[in-house]
Design a protein around this motif. Structure first.
Motif, short mmCIF file in Angstrom:
data_model
loop_
_atom_site.label_atom_id
_atom_site.label_comp_id
_atom_site.label_asym_id
_atom_site.label_seq_id
_atom_site.Cartn_x
_atom_site.Cartn_y
_atom_site.Cartn_z
N ALA A 179 60.79 35.30 -29.98
CA ALA A 179 60.16 36.21 -30.92
C ALA A 179 60.60 37.64 -30.63
CB ALA A 179 58.63 36.12 -30.82
N LEU A 180 60.69 38.45 -31.67
CA LEU A 180 61.07 39.84 -31.54
C LEU A 180 59.91 40.71 -31.99
CD1 LEU A 180 63.77 38.19 -32.12
CD2 LEU A 180 64.65 40.31 -33.08
N LYS A 198 64.07 34.44 -36.20
CA LYS A 198 63.03 34.21 -35.20
C LYS A 198 61.74 34.90 -35.63
CE LYS A 198 66.34 33.72 -31.42
NZ LYS A 198 66.82 34.18 -30.09
N ARG A 199 60.66 34.60 -34.95
CA ARG A 199 59.38 35.21 -35.27
C ARG A 199 59.48 36.71 -35.07
NH1 ARG A 199 58.42 31.31 -38.41
NH2 ARG A 199 57.83 29.36 -37.43
N LEU A 200 59.00 37.45 -36.05
CA LEU A 200 59.11 38.91 -36.03
C LEU A 200 57.73 39.53 -36.05
CD1 LEU A 200 61.07 41.34 -36.16
CD2 LEU A 200 60.89 41.22 -38.65
N ILE A 201 57.48 40.41 -35.09
CA ILE A 201 56.18 41.05 -34.95
C ILE A 201 56.35 42.56 -35.12
CG2 ILE A 201 54.23 41.45 -33.40
CD1 ILE A 201 55.92 38.79 -32.00
N GLY A 202 55.62 43.14 -36.06
CA GLY A 202 55.60 44.58 -36.20
C GLY A 202 54.59 45.17 -35.25
N ILE A 203 54.95 46.28 -34.61
CA ILE A 203 54.04 46.90 -33.64
C ILE A 203 54.19 48.42 -33.69
CG2 ILE A 203 55.75 46.73 -31.77
CD1 ILE A 203 53.37 46.23 -29.84
N GLY A 204 53.09 49.10 -33.42
CA GLY A 204 53.12 50.56 -33.32
C GLY A 204 52.40 51.24 -34.46
N GLY A 205 51.22 51.79 -34.17
CA GLY A 205 50.48 52.58 -35.15
C GLY A 205 49.95 51.79 -36.33
N ILE A 206 49.78 50.50 -36.17
CA ILE A 206 49.35 49.65 -37.29
C ILE A 206 47.83 49.53 -37.29
CG2 ILE A 206 49.51 47.37 -38.34
CD1 ILE A 206 52.27 47.09 -36.99
N ASP A 207 47.23 49.79 -38.44
CA ASP A 207 45.80 49.61 -38.62
C ASP A 207 45.57 48.69 -39.81
OD1 ASP A 207 46.26 51.19 -40.87
OD2 ASP A 207 45.38 52.99 -39.99
N ARG A 258 62.90 23.63 -26.38
CA ARG A 258 61.67 24.39 -26.58
C ARG A 258 61.08 24.09 -27.95
NH1 ARG A 258 64.73 28.63 -24.82
NH2 ARG A 258 64.36 29.95 -26.66
N PRO A 259 59.75 24.00 -28.02
CA PRO A 259 59.11 23.80 -29.32
C PRO A 259 59.27 25.04 -30.18
CG PRO A 259 57.46 24.21 -27.62
CD PRO A 259 58.78 24.04 -26.91
N VAL A 260 59.28 24.85 -31.49
CA VAL A 260 59.37 25.97 -32.41
C VAL A 260 58.09 26.79 -32.32
CG1 VAL A 260 59.57 26.66 -34.82
CG2 VAL A 260 60.92 24.74 -33.95
N LEU A 261 58.24 28.09 -32.18
CA LEU A 261 57.08 28.97 -32.08
C LEU A 261 56.54 29.25 -33.47
CD1 LEU A 261 55.24 30.84 -30.38
CD2 LEU A 261 56.95 32.65 -30.72
N ARG A 262 55.31 28.84 -33.70
CA ARG A 262 54.67 29.10 -34.99
C ARG A 262 53.85 30.38 -34.91
NH1 ARG A 262 51.64 23.51 -36.22
NH2 ARG A 262 51.24 23.74 -34.00
N PRO A 263 53.95 31.23 -35.93
CA PRO A 263 53.15 32.46 -35.91
C PRO A 263 51.68 32.12 -36.09
CG PRO A 263 54.22 32.22 -38.02
CD PRO A 263 54.76 31.12 -37.16
N PRO A 264 50.78 33.00 -35.70
CA PRO A 264 49.35 32.73 -35.93
C PRO A 264 49.07 32.64 -37.41
CG PRO A 264 49.69 35.02 -35.32
CD PRO A 264 51.01 34.34 -35.13
#
Length: 232
Positions: A152-153, A185-194, A5-11
């Motif tokens: 990604a997590l 791994k790529r880490l994504i924060g989620i929940g109540g973020i503005d 699998r290719p390495v996942l790059r974050p946006p």
């Protein structure tokens, strides 16, 4: 031999926009309009979340927005080509990829803790399709980090959220930092973020922030640009 699998790059701009039909509505013209606006504003990771919709209705939405991502991928090239994340549904992710004979469309699959296990989903989707996994604490982050099917997590909810009927307990910025400690791994924060909170989530260790209610359907372009400015 298993394809690597290719390495996942974050946006590059660190924004992960979620078009949730429970928030935006499920009319195709509304969903396609939202996706078009987000792409035009510069969002490059966009998730289609169609919880509760029948598979046929969810597929029609995915099939309608897919060509927009193909078009943007051709224009952007490989540097920061857009990625369409499909929430929960491995069959739709696989069908989208199979329907793209030019192999231009980039599709990811995001799975929650109650969805199909990532290893099982991996059996039906190409190796190039990244898999994201929802985690809600250190133990789940450790498990996802050790799962070779996961790329990604997502950790959260970082703050209180109203976009889910039964949200998990808030993990806070400390939870983001703990997840960063246990995964590369790529880490994504989620929940109540503005826009005000987004920079702090990045500082805590996230590669990107996922947002739902911070995207205002009444003025989507302005709210998207506000987030992008905050993340710049």
């Amino acid at each position: 031999m298993t394809a690597r699998r290719p390495v996942l790059r974050p946006p590059a701009n660190r924004l992960y926009a979620i078009v949730d039909t429970g928030f935006f509505g499920s009319e195709p013209v509304t969903v396609t309009g939202a996706v078009r606006t987000l792409l035009d504003c510069g969002a490059r990771w966009i998730q289609l979340r169609a919880k509760g919709l029948p598979d046929l209705a969810a597929w029609r939405l995915a099939d309608a927005v897919g060509p927009m991502f193909e078009e943007a991928s051709v224009a952007d090239g490989d540097d920061d080509a857009p990625l369409l994340w499909i929430n929960d549904n491995a069959a739709i992710a696989a069908a989208l990829l199979a329907s793209d004979p030019r192999a231009v469309l980039r599709v990811g699959l995001h799975l929650g803790q109650d969805d199909l296990p990532p290893a099982a989903a991996r059996l039906s989707i190409p190796s190039a399709c990244p898999i994201g996994r929802s985690t809600h604490g250190r133990a789940q982050a450790v498990e996802a980090d050790g799962d070779p099917a996961v790329d990604a997590l997502a950790i959260g909810p970082v703050f209180g959220t109203t976009t889910k009927e039964r949200p998990d307990p808030v993990v806070g910025l400390a939870g983001v930092a703990q997840a960063r400690e246990v995964t590369s791994k790529r880490l994504i924060g989620i929940g109540g973020i503005d826009a005000d909170r987004a920079p702090r989530v990045i500082e805590a260790g996230a590669d990107a922030v996922a947002v739902v209610s911070a995207l205002d359907p009444g003025d989507l372009a302005a709210s998207c640009r506000r987030l992008l400015r905050a993340l710049a």
